[in-house]
Design an enzyme around this catalytic site. Structure first.
Site, PDB file in Angstrom:
ATOM      1  N   HIS A 122      24.168  41.831  27.153  1.00 27.42           N
ATOM      2  CA  HIS A 122      24.558  41.443  28.514  1.00 27.42           C
ATOM      3  C   HIS A 122      23.359  41.729  29.430  1.00 27.42           C
ATOM      4  CE1 HIS A 122      26.692  41.908  32.383  1.00 27.42           C
ATOM      5  NE2 HIS A 122      27.706  41.249  31.837  1.00 27.42           N
ATOM      6  N   ASP A 199      26.343  50.402  24.488  1.00 30.46           N
ATOM      7  CA  ASP A 199      27.119  49.760  25.545  1.00 30.46           C
ATOM      8  C   ASP A 199      28.493  49.418  24.949  1.00 30.46           C
ATOM      9  OD1 ASP A 199      28.319  48.103  27.346  1.00 30.46           O
ATOM     10  OD2 ASP A 199      26.674  46.661  27.483  1.00 30.46           O
ATOM     11  N   GLN A 202      32.792  46.299  25.719  1.00 32.65           N
ATOM     12  CA  GLN A 202      33.763  45.398  25.071  1.00 32.65           C
ATOM     13  C   GLN A 202      34.426  46.056  23.865  1.00 32.65           C
ATOM     14  OE1 GLN A 202      34.753  42.641  26.358  1.00 32.65           O
ATOM     15  NE2 GLN A 202      33.176  42.374  27.922  1.00 32.65           N
ATOM     16  N   LYS A 225      37.630  47.095  32.217  1.00 34.55           N
ATOM     17  CA  LYS A 225      37.782  46.321  30.972  1.00 34.55           C
ATOM     18  C   LYS A 225      38.734  47.020  30.002  1.00 34.55           C
ATOM     19  CE  LYS A 225      33.246  44.260  31.394  1.00 34.55           C
ATOM     20  NZ  LYS A 225      33.311  42.843  31.707  1.00 34.55           N
ATOM     21  N   CYS A 363      26.711  35.999  31.335  1.00 36.98           N
ATOM     22  CA  CYS A 363      25.675  37.015  31.608  1.00 36.98           C
ATOM     23  C   CYS A 363      24.877  37.348  30.352  1.00 36.98           C
ATOM     24  CB  CYS A 363      26.275  38.293  32.204  1.00 36.98           C
ATOM     25  SG  CYS A 363      26.950  38.061  33.827  1.00 36.98           S
TER      26      CYS A 363
HETATM   27  N1  PMP Z   1      27.952  45.141  29.053  1.00 34.97           N
HETATM   28  C1  PMP Z   1      28.838  44.297  28.520  1.00 34.97           C
HETATM   29  C2  PMP Z   1      28.824  44.059  27.028  1.00 34.97           C
HETATM   30  C3  PMP Z   1      29.763  43.643  29.345  1.00 34.97           C
HETATM   31  O1  PMP Z   1      30.647  42.799  28.809  1.00 34.97           O
HETATM   32  C4  PMP Z   1      29.727  43.882  30.737  1.00 34.97           C
HETATM   33  C5  PMP Z   1      30.680  43.148  31.669  1.00 34.97           C
HETATM   34  N2  PMP Z   1      30.830  41.802  31.395  1.00 34.97           N
HETATM   35  C6  PMP Z   1      28.790  44.788  31.229  1.00 34.97           C
HETATM   36  C7  PMP Z   1      27.918  45.402  30.366  1.00 34.97           C
HETATM   37  C8  PMP Z   1      28.715  45.121  32.683  1.00 34.97           C
HETATM   38  O2  PMP Z   1      29.924  45.675  33.111  1.00 34.97           O
HETATM   39  P1  PMP Z   1      30.205  45.878  34.675  1.00 34.97           P
HETATM   40  O3  PMP Z   1      29.930  44.559  35.329  1.00 34.97           O
HETATM   41  O4  PMP Z   1      31.646  46.260  34.729  1.00 34.97           O
HETATM   42  O5  PMP Z   1      29.300  46.967  35.140  1.00 34.97           O
END
Ligand code: PMP
Length: 421
Positions: A122, A199, A202, A225, A363
């Site tokens: 991401h 990270d 997910q 999430k 993203c």
């Molecule tokens: N890492 C991953 C794998 C994500 O899916 C996301 C959110 N789509 C993020 C980081 C960033 O999360 P946040 O926007 O809640 O800070």
């Protein structure tokens, strides 16, 4: 333990209709919906317990501080961390990664050092490291993936070396659902003395995470999430490591003593929590974890796995549809593209039938480039989704394909007719 069918009833938002159809919410990788217990925790806090934490000696402040620190312990148990001072509140995964990048990254890295990330990260796990590299002279290396969406572990081993200082990688891909072999990655990275950040954005809603067993140095996730509120997230860091790290943001709460001559800093976790924290977010996240703990994890995983298999089988059978990401280890995310239909149009057409999916690059622009795509349609699953909802998705997508094929045929006819004339 409670039945999953019973738990769905606790999500009031799912009872509504969207565009005249029962809402089918399949955008859970973007954010999950909130159960009554989380909504009530937020509500009750402002009705009964609102005060600033760690500051005043009055009744309400003591109550809020107690609840806030209890919530930290709930997160500690959720991740199986050894100590509550290893749990730092952030705004989300993005802020948690930025915290590590700025505090650990800027103070540790230098020219010649390398950071390893993967091609499926991401943007939140790419851009902070690019910035750190720019400031320190370190370089960013990318582990490629196979066309199936699996990490190329041979390439990882070739890239890993004594110059590697950090491996920062997602446990589950938000765009294609691949579950990465993070235990192996952590073990191998440690043999060359590299730190590892996972990270888990997910992952945490879908299977239990044990940072102690994983032995990762850092672990991050966002509350929203995992059925919790937005604006709250977590950084787990190993105690010894956090103690060596300088503050990132500065101000109230993160200090020990301030004078105009200089300041000494508080110890972790407070050193990294400058200013008034998101108290209600922390309580909401603890309520979400308590909610999740009411489910039988084996049952939850079996349910989500069966929905993913149903979606994979049903969508695969649609002519002209290609599933993106076919790794054997996948969870809760199904991405696809369709011949003759743009992903955004598919999203709009599904929305007209009450089906919420995400479209675009998710993203993960570098991943899309590696796959030679501009974007995909992504349906992502949570514990409250049902077989009937997945069936409705499959039928709606199949109907779009039929419409698009007849549209193409009619256009071709028109073109042929025109040429003939
Ligand atoms: N890492 C991953 C794998 C994500 O899916 C996301 C959110 N789509 C993020 C980081 C960033 O999360 P946040 O926007 O809640 O800070």
């Amino acid at each position: 333990m409670r039945e999953l069918t019973e738990l769905r009833a606790e999500f009031p938002i799912l009872r509504q209709r969207a565009n005249g159809y029962p809402l089918i919410y399949l955008d859970n990788a973007a954010t999950t919906q909130k159960p009554e217990t989380v909504i009530n925790a937020v509500n009750d806090y402002y009705r009964e317990a609102n005060a600033n934490v760690h500051r005043a000696s009055h009744f309400l402040s003591a109550r809020a501080t107690h609840a806030f620190e209890d919530a930290r312990d709930t997160v500690r148990r959720f991740l199986n961390a050894g100590h509550t001072d290893e749990i730092i509140w952030t705004r989300g995964a993005t802020e948690a990664i930025n915290l590590v990048a700025h505090s650990w990254g800027l103070s540790t890295l230098k020219s010649g050092d390398e950071i390893l990330i993967s091609a499926m990260e991401h943007h939140a796990n790419i851009v902070p490291w690019q910035q750190v590299c720019q400031f320190t002279g370190a370089s960013l290396k990318v582990i490629p993936i196979h066309t199936s969406g699996e990490l190329d572990m041979e390439a990882f081993r070739q890239l890993l070396g004594s110059q590697t200082r950090l491996v920062s990688i997602c446990q589950v891909s938000n765009a294609i659902g691949t579950v990465n072999p993070v235990s192996d990655i952590i073990r191998e990275a440690h043999t060359v003395g590299a730190r590892v950040l996972i990270d888990g954005s997910q992952a945490v809603a879908h299977f239990p995470v044990d940072v102690h067993a994983l032995d990762c140095d850092f672990y991050v996730f966002s509350g929203h999430k995992v059925y919790g509120p937005t604006g709250i997230g977590v950084l787990y860091g190993k105690r010894d490591l956090l103690q060596t790290m300088p503050p990132w943001q500065t101000g109230g709460e993160m200090i020990e003593r301030v004078s105009f001559e200089g300041t000494t800093f508080n110890s972790p976790p407070f050193r990294f929590e400058a200013g008034t924290p998101n108290v209600v977010g922390a309580l909401g996240l603890a309520a979400a974890i308590d909610f999740l703990n009411q489910c039988d994890h084996d049952q939850l995983q079996a349910h989500e796995k069966s929905l993913l298999e149903q979606a994979t089988e049903g969508l695969n059978a649609i002519p002209g549809l290609q599933i993106i990401g076919t790794a054997p280890q996948k969870t809760s995310v199904i991405s696809f593209v369709m011949e003759g239909l743009h992903n955004q149009d598919i999203g709009t057409l599904l929305d007209q039938q009450g089906i919420a999916v995400r479209t675009g690059h998710h993203c993960t622009m570098p991943l899309m480039s590696a796959l030679n795509l501009s974007g995909t349609v992504r349906a992502s699953i949570a514990l409250y989704n049902t077989e009937a909802e997945i069936q409705a998705l499959i039928e709606a997508v199949a109907a779009l394909q039929k419409d698009s094929l007849s549209f193409t045929t009619e256009t071709e006819h028109a073109t042929t007719a025109a040429t003939t004339i």
